[in-house]
Write a protein that holds these residues in place. Structure first.
Motif, short mmCIF file in Angstrom:
data_model
loop_
_atom_site.label_atom_id
_atom_site.label_comp_id
_atom_site.label_asym_id
_atom_site.label_seq_id
_atom_site.Cartn_x
_atom_site.Cartn_y
_atom_site.Cartn_z
N ARG A 76 0.86 -1.18 0.00
CA ARG A 76 0.00 0.00 0.00
C ARG A 76 0.91 1.23 0.00
O ARG A 76 1.84 1.33 0.79
CB ARG A 76 -0.89 -0.01 1.24
N HIS A 77 0.61 2.16 -0.89
CA HIS A 77 1.36 3.42 -0.94
C HIS A 77 0.68 4.45 -0.05
O HIS A 77 -0.53 4.56 -0.03
CB HIS A 77 1.42 3.95 -2.38
N TYR A 92 -1.34 -5.44 -11.88
CA TYR A 92 -1.65 -5.67 -10.48
C TYR A 92 -2.69 -6.77 -10.43
O TYR A 92 -3.67 -6.74 -11.18
CB TYR A 92 -2.19 -4.40 -9.82
N TYR A 95 -6.37 -5.82 -10.37
CA TYR A 95 -7.02 -5.03 -11.42
C TYR A 95 -7.02 -5.81 -12.73
O TYR A 95 -6.28 -6.78 -12.89
CB TYR A 95 -6.31 -3.70 -11.61
N VAL A 105 1.28 4.91 -15.58
CA VAL A 105 0.44 4.43 -14.49
C VAL A 105 0.46 5.46 -13.37
O VAL A 105 1.53 5.90 -12.95
CB VAL A 105 0.94 3.06 -13.96
N ARG A 106 -0.72 5.83 -12.91
CA ARG A 106 -0.87 6.78 -11.80
C ARG A 106 -1.55 6.04 -10.66
O ARG A 106 -2.59 5.42 -10.85
CB ARG A 106 -1.72 7.97 -12.25
N GLU A 107 -0.93 6.09 -9.48
CA GLU A 107 -1.47 5.38 -8.33
C GLU A 107 -1.83 6.37 -7.23
O GLU A 107 -1.05 7.26 -6.91
CB GLU A 107 -0.45 4.37 -7.82
N SER A 108 -2.98 6.18 -6.65
CA SER A 108 -3.45 7.05 -5.57
C SER A 108 -3.01 6.52 -4.21
O SER A 108 -2.90 5.29 -4.03
CB SER A 108 -4.98 7.14 -5.59
N ARG A 111 -4.16 2.84 -1.80
CA ARG A 111 -4.57 1.65 -2.55
C ARG A 111 -3.59 0.52 -2.29
O ARG A 111 -2.39 0.73 -2.19
CB ARG A 111 -4.63 1.96 -4.04
N HIS A 113 -2.15 -3.29 -3.65
CA HIS A 113 -2.08 -4.11 -4.84
C HIS A 113 -0.82 -4.96 -4.84
O HIS A 113 0.10 -4.72 -4.07
CB HIS A 113 -2.14 -3.25 -6.11
#
Length: 170
Positions: A76-77, A92, A95, A105-108, A111, A113
């Protein structure tokens, strides 16, 4: 009334003053050659080429190399992450999309994965803030932040007689 020539002179004078401030306070432009930083083992079939460490913002840039069948455990970021796929493909497990060369790729933050590459890949990532590796019950097993990445890089260099590249540090 101010003429356009006077406005331009004011603008040039202001920019000249600001250039002096840039020269005084801005970091030197950075250049990292591909051969100046090693591939550092991370987990089985996964390596990291560290590109920069910014302790002021708790961010780091690297190229992640996942060899065929490699997995980067569920994590998890805690800050935003951006990635650009250089070679191969990956996904991932949580997904339904697959990242291919040229994809962004943009990660919030927040999240979770699990990264998997069937045939191998290399992706450049910019990570902001820590990431947490999780077990099956969402318990944090390990926290990885910019200081962890620095230790990862420096420990590998010292153990292998590789000169530490001071240009990686912001």
């Amino acid at each position: 009334m101010t003429t356009s020539d006077e406005i331009m002179k004011q603008h040039v004078a202001t920019e000249s003053r600001i250039d002096l401030m840039r020269d005084k306070y801005a970091l030197e432009e950075g250049y990292i050659s591909d051969d100046s930083t090693p591939w550092v083992p991370f987990v089985p079939n996964v390596f990291i080429k560290h590109l920069t460490f910014d302790v002021r913002t708790s961010s780091a840039a690297n190229v992640l190399w996942v060899q065929e069948g490699g997995v980067l455990g569920r994590h998890r970021h805690r800050g935003p992450v951006s990635g650009y796929v250089l070679e191969g493909s990956w996904r991932y497990m949580e997904y339904d999309w697959v990242a291919q060369p040229g994809d962004f790729v943009r990660e919030s933050p927040g999240r979770s994965h699990t990264l998997y590459s069937e045939r191998g890949m290399k992706t450049m990532f910019w990570l902001n803030g820590p990431l947490e590796f999780l077990d099956e019950e969402d318990r944090v097993l390990e926290t990885v932040d910019v200081f962890w990445f620095i230790d990862h890089y420096e420990s590998h260099c010292k153990a292998n007689g590789i000169k530490i590249n001071e240009r990686l540090y912001l």
